[in-house]
Write a protein that holds these residues in place. Sequence first.
Motif, short mmCIF file in Angstrom:
data_model
loop_
_atom_site.label_atom_id
_atom_site.label_comp_id
_atom_site.label_asym_id
_atom_site.label_seq_id
_atom_site.Cartn_x
_atom_site.Cartn_y
_atom_site.Cartn_z
N VAL A 118 -27.33 -17.21 -13.66
CA VAL A 118 -27.60 -16.91 -13.37
C VAL A 118 -27.84 -15.17 -12.41
CG1 VAL A 118 -29.98 -17.33 -12.19
CG2 VAL A 118 -28.66 -18.97 -12.55
N GLY A 119 -27.65 -14.14 -13.28
CA GLY A 119 -27.62 -13.17 -12.95
C GLY A 119 -29.10 -12.49 -12.68
N THR A 120 -29.06 -11.70 -13.47
CA THR A 120 -30.15 -10.56 -13.80
C THR A 120 -31.49 -11.48 -14.55
OG1 THR A 120 -29.68 -8.94 -14.11
CG2 THR A 120 -31.99 -8.97 -14.86
N LEU B 267 -38.15 -18.15 -5.68
CA LEU B 267 -36.54 -18.82 -6.13
C LEU B 267 -37.07 -20.14 -7.12
CD1 LEU B 267 -35.26 -18.23 -2.70
CD2 LEU B 267 -35.10 -16.92 -4.41
N GLU B 268 -38.13 -20.96 -6.42
CA GLU B 268 -38.36 -22.00 -7.28
C GLU B 268 -39.03 -22.25 -8.04
OE1 GLU B 268 -39.63 -24.19 -2.87
OE2 GLU B 268 -41.64 -23.32 -4.04
N GLY B 269 -39.74 -21.15 -8.64
CA GLY B 269 -40.24 -20.83 -9.72
C GLY B 269 -39.01 -20.31 -10.76
N VAL B 270 -37.92 -19.47 -11.00
CA VAL B 270 -37.24 -19.85 -11.73
C VAL B 270 -36.40 -21.09 -11.52
CG1 VAL B 270 -35.00 -18.52 -11.83
CG2 VAL B 270 -36.81 -17.17 -11.33
N ALA C 131 -34.72 -13.66 -13.71
CA ALA C 131 -34.19 -14.28 -12.78
C ALA C 131 -34.31 -13.66 -11.65
CB ALA C 131 -33.33 -15.80 -13.21
N GLY C 132 -32.81 -12.94 -11.52
CA GLY C 132 -32.69 -12.09 -10.24
C GLY C 132 -33.89 -11.32 -10.12
#
Length: 327
Positions: free
Chosen positions: A79-81, A203-206, A120-121
Amino acid sequence: FDLKKRTWSEEMCEILGIPRSMLPQRIVKSADIVGKITKEVSKLCGLLEGTPVVAGGIDAPLASLSAGVLEERSHVAMVGTSICWGVVHKGQHLSPKLVSFPYVAYDDQMIYTFGGAATAGGIVRWFRDQFGDKEKEVERKSNISAYKLLDEQAVEISPGAEGLLLLPYFMGERSPIWDPDAKGTIIGLTLYHTRKHVYRAILEGVAYSLRHNIEAGLESGLELAEECIMVGGATRSQLWMKIFSDVTGYPIKTLVQNVEAPYGDALLAGVGTGVLGSYESIKDWVRFDKTIYPDQKAKKIYDQYFIEYKKAYESLKDTMKRLGKIK
């Protein structure tokens, strides 16, 4: 690439209109030595002439290898960009919703199947840059990360962000929906909600997008280990790790040395050159930090949100497509 024949697929070359002659004639394993540093290249890069060059691999499976993953059922989320979540198995269950190819270790036996979220990020950074001027100013003056400051605010909000639901399709979406026209969406906004509600919803959506990929793997028959290993910049956020665990229901394990794919490449080079005796010796170079366990009460709340998450996309996907065509 034909996973069963372990060579290029004549059928797919014909369907895609790609001449077979355009594809590399030599197919190698990730730990194979493919050449040596020449005298000319040595002058350019500083490596000694004759140094072996190992084939290596691409980022997501190498990130898995950096976590010591060699066994079936092991799964890792990078989990990065963006997100790449992958599981190692022997090829019994393949899903058309996910991508599969030989793993970077035990290439003849193991398959790596992965799903990926396009953003994500990247969404977290977008929020910081667009709405986090105050936090960025504090970061400049005190050296406290703006992300940490945003986390400290979002942790005050309960699971579910008090009625907010975010679809994290800020650059279209990869698996499992494969929709370039998908758009980022926030549902449930009221005058009551604040910045910290929206940040937590991001944060939750990702995390829902990760669960969506895991679900696609399980639906295809893949078996997963009881714990999910997580690597990447997101692991610096304790709040996000907790949300990932609560949303997916999996304990999340993180690493002491979070160097991801470059470390995996270095380990492959060690195996290929014989510096490391075997793939199994890779485990001697991996150190886990801690495991974050899901809260079952939060999980029950997120289960309900996840149902709405999937329904929301199905309801809005045509609208998303039409919006992109308006001139």
